[in-house]
Design a protein around this motif. Structure first.
Motif, PDB file in Angstrom:
ATOM      1  N   THR A   1       0.837  -1.206   0.000  1.00  0.00           N
ATOM      2  CA  THR A   1       0.000   0.000   0.000  1.00  0.00           C
ATOM      3  C   THR A   1       0.868   1.251   0.000  1.00  0.00           C
ATOM      4  OG1 THR A   1      -1.790  -1.135   1.184  1.00  0.00           O
ATOM      5  CG2 THR A   1      -1.791   1.273   1.239  1.00  0.00           C
ATOM      6  N   VAL A   2       1.876   1.254   0.864  1.00  0.00           N
ATOM      7  CA  VAL A   2       2.775   2.410   0.946  1.00  0.00           C
ATOM      8  C   VAL A   2       3.585   2.551  -0.340  1.00  0.00           C
ATOM      9  CG1 VAL A   2       4.736   3.415   2.160  1.00  0.00           C
ATOM     10  CG2 VAL A   2       2.895   2.322   3.455  1.00  0.00           C
ATOM     11  N   VAL A   3       4.131   1.453  -0.816  1.00  0.00           N
ATOM     12  CA  VAL A   3       4.929   1.488  -2.044  1.00  0.00           C
ATOM     13  C   VAL A   3       4.062   1.907  -3.230  1.00  0.00           C
ATOM     14  CG1 VAL A   3       6.161   0.070  -3.719  1.00  0.00           C
ATOM     15  CG2 VAL A   3       6.677  -0.145  -1.290  1.00  0.00           C
ATOM     16  N   GLY A   4       2.821   1.420  -3.271  1.00  0.00           N
ATOM     17  CA  GLY A   4       1.912   1.801  -4.353  1.00  0.00           C
ATOM     18  C   GLY A   4       1.672   3.295  -4.383  1.00  0.00           C
ATOM     19  N   LEU A   5       1.490   3.887  -3.205  1.00  0.00           N
ATOM     20  CA  LEU A   5       1.281   5.330  -3.137  1.00  0.00           C
ATOM     21  C   LEU A   5       2.536   6.080  -3.585  1.00  0.00           C
ATOM     22  CD1 LEU A   5      -0.523   7.693  -2.346  1.00  0.00           C
ATOM     23  CD2 LEU A   5       0.356   7.484  -0.005  1.00  0.00           C
ATOM     24  N   VAL A   6       3.695   5.636  -3.094  1.00  0.00           N
ATOM     25  CA  VAL A   6       4.961   6.279  -3.462  1.00  0.00           C
ATOM     26  C   VAL A   6       5.201   6.155  -4.968  1.00  0.00           C
ATOM     27  CG1 VAL A   6       7.467   6.168  -3.223  1.00  0.00           C
ATOM     28  CG2 VAL A   6       6.010   5.971  -1.198  1.00  0.00           C
ATOM     29  N   GLN A   7       4.993   4.956  -5.508  1.00  0.00           N
ATOM     30  CA  GLN A   7       5.247   4.735  -6.925  1.00  0.00           C
ATOM     31  C   GLN A   7       4.270   5.508  -7.803  1.00  0.00           C
ATOM     32  OE1 GLN A   7       3.599   3.060  -9.618  1.00  0.00           O
ATOM     33  NE2 GLN A   7       5.389   3.425 -10.908  1.00  0.00           N
ATOM     34  N   GLY A   8       2.986   5.464  -7.466  1.00  0.00           N
ATOM     35  CA  GLY A   8       1.987   6.130  -8.286  1.00  0.00           C
ATOM     36  C   GLY A   8       2.183   7.629  -8.358  1.00  0.00           C
ATOM     37  N   VAL A   9       2.528   8.233  -7.234  1.00  0.00           N
ATOM     38  CA  VAL A   9       2.731   9.682  -7.197  1.00  0.00           C
ATOM     39  C   VAL A   9       4.059  10.061  -7.835  1.00  0.00           C
ATOM     40  CG1 VAL A   9       3.057  11.677  -5.690  1.00  0.00           C
ATOM     41  CG2 VAL A   9       1.256  10.015  -5.185  1.00  0.00           C
ATOM     42  N   SER A  10       5.131   9.370  -7.453  1.00  0.00           N
ATOM     43  CA  SER A  10       6.462   9.766  -7.929  1.00  0.00           C
ATOM     44  C   SER A  10       6.710   9.395  -9.386  1.00  0.00           C
ATOM     45  CB  SER A  10       7.551   9.145  -7.037  1.00  0.00           C
ATOM     46  OG  SER A  10       7.466   7.735  -7.034  1.00  0.00           O
ATOM     47  N   GLU A  11       5.890   8.523  -9.966  1.00  0.00           N
ATOM     48  CA  GLU A  11       6.046   8.188 -11.383  1.00  0.00           C
ATOM     49  C   GLU A  11       5.835   9.410 -12.264  1.00  0.00           C
ATOM     50  OE1 GLU A  11       7.028   6.348 -14.631  1.00  0.00           O
ATOM     51  OE2 GLU A  11       6.878   5.107 -12.825  1.00  0.00           O
ATOM     52  N   LEU A  12       4.908  10.287 -11.888  1.00  0.00           N
ATOM     53  CA  LEU A  12       4.591  11.446 -12.707  1.00  0.00           C
ATOM     54  C   LEU A  12       5.232  12.731 -12.182  1.00  0.00           C
ATOM     55  CD1 LEU A  12       0.880  10.622 -13.510  1.00  0.00           C
ATOM     56  CD2 LEU A  12       2.919  10.106 -14.825  1.00  0.00           C
ATOM     57  N   PHE A  13       5.403  12.846 -10.866  1.00  0.00           N
ATOM     58  CA  PHE A  13       6.173  13.965 -10.346  1.00  0.00           C
ATOM     59  C   PHE A  13       7.616  13.804 -10.825  1.00  0.00           C
ATOM     60  CE2 PHE A  13       2.541  14.729  -7.816  1.00  0.00           C
ATOM     61  CZ  PHE A  13       2.661  15.980  -7.230  1.00  0.00           C
ATOM     62  N   PRO A  14       8.305  14.895 -11.143  1.00  0.00           N
ATOM     63  CA  PRO A  14       9.662  14.780 -11.699  1.00  0.00           C
ATOM     64  C   PRO A  14      10.725  14.458 -10.661  1.00  0.00           C
ATOM     65  CG  PRO A  14       9.029  17.086 -11.541  1.00  0.00           C
ATOM     66  CD  PRO A  14       7.816  16.291 -11.154  1.00  0.00           C
ATOM     67  N   VAL A  15      10.476  13.390  -9.877  1.00  0.00           N
ATOM     68  CA  VAL A  15      11.390  13.050  -8.777  1.00  0.00           C
ATOM     69  C   VAL A  15      11.843  11.593  -8.803  1.00  0.00           C
ATOM     70  CG1 VAL A  15      10.445  14.853  -7.277  1.00  0.00           C
ATOM     71  CG2 VAL A  15       9.436  12.557  -7.220  1.00  0.00           C
ATOM     72  N   SER A  16      11.471  10.832  -9.820  1.00  0.00           N
ATOM     73  CA  SER A  16      11.903   9.453 -10.033  1.00  0.00           C
ATOM     74  C   SER A  16      11.201   8.429  -9.138  1.00  0.00           C
ATOM     75  CB  SER A  16      13.413   9.292  -9.850  1.00  0.00           C
ATOM     76  OG  SER A  16      13.793   7.928  -9.989  1.00  0.00           O
ATOM     77  N   SER A  17      10.286   7.690  -9.726  1.00  0.00           N
ATOM     78  CA  SER A  17       9.610   6.627  -8.979  1.00  0.00           C
ATOM     79  C   SER A  17      10.565   5.474  -8.682  1.00  0.00           C
ATOM     80  CB  SER A  17       8.396   6.111  -9.755  1.00  0.00           C
ATOM     81  OG  SER A  17       8.804   5.478 -10.960  1.00  0.00           O
ATOM     82  N   LEU A  18      11.432   5.142  -9.647  1.00  0.00           N
ATOM     83  CA  LEU A  18      12.373   4.043  -9.434  1.00  0.00           C
ATOM     84  C   LEU A  18      13.336   4.368  -8.305  1.00  0.00           C
ATOM     85  CD1 LEU A  18      13.460   1.319 -10.241  1.00  0.00           C
ATOM     86  CD2 LEU A  18      14.806   2.424 -12.047  1.00  0.00           C
ATOM     87  N   GLY A  19      13.838   5.608  -8.292  1.00  0.00           N
ATOM     88  CA  GLY A  19      14.731   6.007  -7.214  1.00  0.00           C
ATOM     89  C   GLY A  19      14.059   5.930  -5.859  1.00  0.00           C
ATOM     90  N   HIS A  20      12.827   6.419  -5.766  1.00  0.00           N
ATOM     91  CA  HIS A  20      12.113   6.372  -4.489  1.00  0.00           C
ATOM     92  C   HIS A  20      11.754   4.943  -4.098  1.00  0.00           C
ATOM     93  CE1 HIS A  20      11.851  10.706  -4.916  1.00  0.00           C
ATOM     94  NE2 HIS A  20      11.343  10.772  -3.700  1.00  0.00           N
ATOM     95  N   SER A  21      11.492   4.092  -5.093  1.00  0.00           N
ATOM     96  CA  SER A  21      11.178   2.691  -4.798  1.00  0.00           C
ATOM     97  C   SER A  21      12.393   1.953  -4.247  1.00  0.00           C
ATOM     98  CB  SER A  21      10.677   1.991  -6.061  1.00  0.00           C
ATOM     99  OG  SER A  21       9.470   2.565  -6.515  1.00  0.00           O
ATOM    100  N   VAL A  22      13.580   2.431  -4.581  1.00  0.00           N
ATOM    101  CA  VAL A  22      14.810   1.857  -4.036  1.00  0.00           C
ATOM    102  C   VAL A  22      15.125   2.443  -2.667  1.00  0.00           C
ATOM    103  CG1 VAL A  22      17.311   1.670  -4.344  1.00  0.00           C
ATOM    104  CG2 VAL A  22      15.788   1.345  -6.305  1.00  0.00           C
ATOM    105  N   LEU A  23      15.023   3.765  -2.547  1.00  0.00           N
ATOM    106  CA  LEU A  23      15.478   4.454  -1.338  1.00  0.00           C
ATOM    107  C   LEU A  23      14.516   4.318  -0.165  1.00  0.00           C
ATOM    108  CD1 LEU A  23      16.840   7.736  -2.977  1.00  0.00           C
ATOM    109  CD2 LEU A  23      18.173   5.851  -2.022  1.00  0.00           C
ATOM    110  N   PHE A  24      13.219   4.374  -0.448  1.00  0.00           N
ATOM    111  CA  PHE A  24      12.248   4.388   0.643  1.00  0.00           C
ATOM    112  C   PHE A  24      12.353   3.152   1.538  1.00  0.00           C
ATOM    113  CE2 PHE A  24       7.989   4.127   2.530  1.00  0.00           C
ATOM    114  CZ  PHE A  24       7.883   5.403   3.059  1.00  0.00           C
ATOM    115  N   PRO A  25      12.327   1.927   0.983  1.00  0.00           N
ATOM    116  CA  PRO A  25      12.460   0.749   1.859  1.00  0.00           C
ATOM    117  C   PRO A  25      13.805   0.701   2.569  1.00  0.00           C
ATOM    118  CG  PRO A  25      11.642   0.138  -0.309  1.00  0.00           C
ATOM    119  CD  PRO A  25      12.126   1.551  -0.420  1.00  0.00           C
ATOM    120  N   ALA A  26      14.872   1.145   1.884  1.00  0.00           N
ATOM    121  CA  ALA A  26      16.197   1.107   2.504  1.00  0.00           C
ATOM    122  C   ALA A  26      16.279   2.054   3.689  1.00  0.00           C
ATOM    123  CB  ALA A  26      17.261   1.462   1.459  1.00  0.00           C
TER     124      ALA A  26
END
Length: 313
Positions: free
Chosen positions: A9-34
């Protein structure tokens, strides 16, 4: 290694929002859990062999693409219809037909690069330190492009035309007007080479921390588009790319490792789709009058902060 409903749920929210915001969804998907650490870091390690986390992100990308189709439904109806009529009649006559083919040719570079490099990039670079570094680089790129864009506008050749409401500025022939005409007409003024160059910017998003929408918008700004038109073109370009990448990898969701994660992944995908839909609607309004600068500042601060944290950990 398992995926929980809370994680997805948390990752889905992070990915869905950051995919279109110019901040990198892939980067946040790596950094957030770490950054959270513990079981989150173990369960959501994208670079781990056979990781179900990477497969879950595939499903979320498909949901994001569907959200973009819904958000730009009217646009896609016109564009697809125009593409079909253009193929049938073997000619490009209307604004919509030209825009449709611009999107097609602009998608080719990242499609080829994605097939060749995606696995290598994710396996070797989808780790906290590289993602932190590239996130900071993403911010520098956005900030630099904004400076260049303002300088470009300051030196843009201007013709003055008297109108009913006063004076209107018209860019010279090598630029693209921000005033008057339909959204499709403004984008259709792009040259074939310009569209390919903007589309090729998406290749950089294979690097975790580099934003697909960010670099594509930046490419549009450098070619003379307004922020709003560059964002719209970026979102239209992203839709088939994200959808194709997701569809190609959907069979991987049937792996035995994924059987226990179908429920959490489905919930995460739903959250990602809703987040992407509202993000797109917000950003189109945002870029009507605002710039990439706040996102650039965030990326530099977050990237350098994470780089320091993971380097010293």
């Amino acid at each position: 290694m398992s995926l929980t409903y809370l994680e997805m749920t948390v990752v889905g929210l992070v990915q869905g929002v950051s995919e279109l915001f110019p901040v990198s969804s892939l980067g946040h998907s790596v950094l957030f859990p770490a950054l959270i650490g513990g079981s989150w870091a173990r369960d959501l390690d994208m670079s781990a062999p056979g990781s179900p986390y990477l497969d879950s992100l595939v499903a979320m990308h498909v949901a994001t693409a569907l959200a973009l189709v819904i958000c730009f439904w009217g646009d896609w109806v016109r564009i697809v219809g125009a593409l079909i009529s253009s193929v049938r009649d073997r000619r490009i006559v209307t604004v919509e037909q030209r825009l449709a083919w611009l999107l097609v040719v602009a998608t080719v570079p990242v499609g080829v690069a994605g097939l060749a490099l995606d696995k290598v990039m994710r396996e070797y670079l989808s780790k906290p330190v590289p993602a932190s570094l590239f996130l900071a680089v993403n911010g520098v790129v956005l900030f630099t492009v904004e400076r260049l864009y303002r300088r470009q506008r300051a030196h843009r050749p201007v013709e003055v035309a008297a109108g009913a409401g006063g004076v209107e500025e018209h860019p010279g022939p090598s630029q693209h007007s921000e005033h008057g005409g339909s959204d499709d007409a403004r984008l259709a003024r792009l040259g074939w080479g310009e569209a390919i160059a903007i589309g090729a910017c998406q290749i950089l998003a294979l690097l975790p921390g580099i934003s697909r929408s960010g670099v594509t918008i930046a490419g549009g700004l450098l070619r003379g588009l307004s922020h709003r038109d560059a964002a719209r073109f970026a979102f239209l370009l992203a839709t088939p790319v994200i959808a194709a990448a997701g569809v190609l990898k959907i069979p991987e969701l049937a792996r035995p490792e994924m059987h226990g994660a179908i429920g959490p992944v489905a919930v995460g995908s739903l959250v990602a789709g809703v987040g992407a839909y509202f993000s797109a609607r917000f950003l189109i309004r945002y870029f009507h009058t605002r710039t990439l600068t706040p996102f650039a500042i965030y990326c530099v601060i977050a990237g350098l902060g994470c780089l320091a944290y993971f380097s010293l950990a």
